[in-house]
Design a protein around this motif. Structure first.
Motif, PDB file in Angstrom:
ATOM      1  N   ALA A 158       0.811  -1.225   0.000  1.00 24.19           N
ATOM      2  CA  ALA A 158       0.000   0.000   0.000  1.00 24.19           C
ATOM      3  C   ALA A 158       0.843   1.272   0.000  1.00 24.19           C
ATOM      4  O   ALA A 158       0.368   2.326  -0.432  1.00 24.19           O
ATOM      5  CB  ALA A 158      -0.954  -0.001   1.193  1.00 24.19           C
ATOM      6  N   GLY A 159       2.084   1.201   0.470  1.00 25.70           N
ATOM      7  CA  GLY A 159       2.953   2.376   0.463  1.00 25.70           C
ATOM      8  C   GLY A 159       3.783   2.530  -0.793  1.00 25.70           C
ATOM      9  O   GLY A 159       4.523   3.520  -0.930  1.00 25.70           O
ATOM     10  N   VAL A 160       3.676   1.586  -1.731  1.00 25.91           N
ATOM     11  CA  VAL A 160       4.509   1.633  -2.942  1.00 25.91           C
ATOM     12  C   VAL A 160       4.325   2.934  -3.725  1.00 25.91           C
ATOM     13  O   VAL A 160       5.315   3.591  -4.085  1.00 25.91           O
ATOM     14  CB  VAL A 160       4.254   0.403  -3.834  1.00 25.91           C
ATOM     15  N   PRO A 161       3.088   3.369  -4.043  1.00 27.85           N
ATOM     16  CA  PRO A 161       2.946   4.605  -4.828  1.00 27.85           C
ATOM     17  C   PRO A 161       3.577   5.821  -4.154  1.00 27.85           C
ATOM     18  O   PRO A 161       4.173   6.671  -4.825  1.00 27.85           O
ATOM     19  CB  PRO A 161       1.428   4.758  -4.960  1.00 27.85           C
ATOM     20  N   TYR A 162       3.451   5.898  -2.828  1.00 24.18           N
ATOM     21  CA  TYR A 162       4.024   7.029  -2.083  1.00 24.18           C
ATOM     22  C   TYR A 162       5.540   7.080  -2.252  1.00 24.18           C
ATOM     23  O   TYR A 162       6.120   8.129  -2.604  1.00 24.18           O
ATOM     24  CB  TYR A 162       3.651   6.887  -0.610  1.00 24.18           C
ATOM     25  N   PHE A 163       6.219   5.948  -2.023  1.00 25.32           N
ATOM     26  CA  PHE A 163       7.681   5.932  -2.101  1.00 25.32           C
ATOM     27  C   PHE A 163       8.171   5.966  -3.545  1.00 25.32           C
ATOM     28  O   PHE A 163       9.219   6.555  -3.838  1.00 25.32           O
ATOM     29  CB  PHE A 163       8.230   4.710  -1.366  1.00 25.32           C
ATOM     30  N   ARG A 164       7.435   5.370  -4.439  1.00 23.00           N
ATOM     31  CA  ARG A 164       7.828   5.404  -5.854  1.00 23.00           C
ATOM     32  C   ARG A 164       7.778   6.845  -6.374  1.00 23.00           C
ATOM     33  O   ARG A 164       8.679   7.280  -7.096  1.00 23.00           O
ATOM     34  CB  ARG A 164       6.905   4.508  -6.665  1.00 23.00           C
ATOM     35  N   GLN A 165       6.742   7.583  -6.015  1.00 22.51           N
ATOM     36  CA  GLN A 165       6.642   8.976  -6.455  1.00 22.51           C
ATOM     37  C   GLN A 165       7.723   9.831  -5.816  1.00 22.51           C
ATOM     38  O   GLN A 165       8.254  10.753  -6.445  1.00 22.51           O
ATOM     39  CB  GLN A 165       5.257   9.531  -6.105  1.00 22.51           C
ATOM     40  N   LYS A 166       8.074   9.502  -4.571  1.00 22.92           N
ATOM     41  CA  LYS A 166       9.084  10.277  -3.849  1.00 22.92           C
ATOM     42  C   LYS A 166      10.486  10.055  -4.417  1.00 22.92           C
ATOM     43  O   LYS A 166      11.260  11.016  -4.570  1.00 22.92           O
ATOM     44  CB  LYS A 166       9.052   9.879  -2.371  1.00 22.92           C
ATOM     45  N   TYR A 167      10.810   8.814  -4.774  1.00 21.25           N
ATOM     46  CA  TYR A 167      12.188   8.491  -5.127  1.00 21.25           C
ATOM     47  C   TYR A 167      12.386   8.049  -6.580  1.00 21.25           C
ATOM     48  O   TYR A 167      13.532   7.913  -7.015  1.00 21.25           O
ATOM     49  CB  TYR A 167      12.725   7.410  -4.171  1.00 21.25           C
ATOM     50  N   HIS A 168      11.300   7.788  -7.297  1.00 24.97           N
ATOM     51  CA  HIS A 168      11.397   7.406  -8.719  1.00 24.97           C
ATOM     52  C   HIS A 168      12.349   6.223  -8.917  1.00 24.97           C
ATOM     53  O   HIS A 168      13.282   6.268  -9.718  1.00 24.97           O
ATOM     54  CB  HIS A 168      11.852   8.602  -9.566  1.00 24.97           C
ATOM     55  N   VAL A 169      12.096   5.169  -8.152  1.00 25.28           N
ATOM     56  CA  VAL A 169      12.957   3.981  -8.192  1.00 25.28           C
ATOM     57  C   VAL A 169      12.135   2.775  -8.635  1.00 25.28           C
ATOM     58  O   VAL A 169      10.911   2.751  -8.495  1.00 25.28           O
ATOM     59  CB  VAL A 169      13.604   3.707  -6.821  1.00 25.28           C
TER      60      VAL A 169
END
Length: 210
Positions: free
Chosen positions: A63-74
């Motif tokens: 559930a936190g994947v979109p948040y961290f993906r948008q933050k770090y573009h990894v």
């Protein structure tokens, strides 16, 4: 390798931040919620997040994947065998995941034996909780997701779960030649040696090997 963990807000799942103080690199394992204080850890230690690794595709681990993906573009890594489990999570938990289908799709599918940088984490396929569950193996640690817990194992009665697969996966983990620290998807860390001694599920599934 330094391991930091926190319990995600939505479902009480462990999110792990692995980092190397010398290189400044870090990876996230199973971000189960948006976690601003993990971002604070990363910024305070001047870390560069390189990857997001998932042990399986249940909602409490993604559930936190979109948040961290948008933050770090990894890139996000997940077993190819979890395709249908991912779709099932997205369909089953719209109140948590919302319209995030594209943002939850992994960038890379992983398979048995893959070795992921920067920490040279080896992929061990461990079906049972889901048919695409994996464990990430380092030199002295196993990140077991919902395969193995302190004193227990993951549920096998959910979508794509299998008791016969879980038995094979536990035998696989306990055939490793060394002891390992076990960092599970829920509850506290343990070790393979301790689980062989105290875990009733492990003892039951391994009993005909003794």
């Amino acid at each position: 390798m330094q391991v930091r963990s926190t319990v995600a807000a939505y479902f009480g799942e462990n999110t792990y931040l692995l980092s190397d103080a010398q290189t400044g690199q870090a990876v996230l394992i199973d971000p189960g919620s948006p976690l601003p204080f993990v971002v604070q850890w990363i910024e305070e230690e001047h870390l560069t997040v390189t990857d997001i690794l998932l042990t399986h595709a249940h909602v409490d681990h993604i559930a936190g994947v979109p948040y961290f993906r948008q933050k770090y573009h990894v890139p996000v890594w997940l077993s190819e065998k979890e395709r249908d489990v991912l779709e099932n999570s997205i369909r089953s938990y719209p109140q948590v995941l919302g319209d995030l289908r594209e943002k939850l799709q992994p960038d890379h599918w992983i398979h048995e034996g893959d070795c992921l940088t920067p920490f040279q984490l080896k992929v061990l396929e461990t079906p049972g909780h889901t048919h695409g569950s994996v464990v990430y193996q380092s030199d002295n640690a196993l990140f077991t997701g919902d395969t193995l817990f302190f004193g227990s194992v993951g549920r096998m009665d959910l979508f794509s779960g299998s008791e016969s697969d879980m038995k094979k996966s536990l035998r696989k983990l306990f055939s490793l030649p060394e002891d390992y620290i076990v960092y599970p998807g829920h509850d506290i860390p343990t070790t393979l040696k301790q689980e062989r001694s105290i875990n009733p599920y492990v003892r039951y599934y391994l009993q005909d090997e003794e």
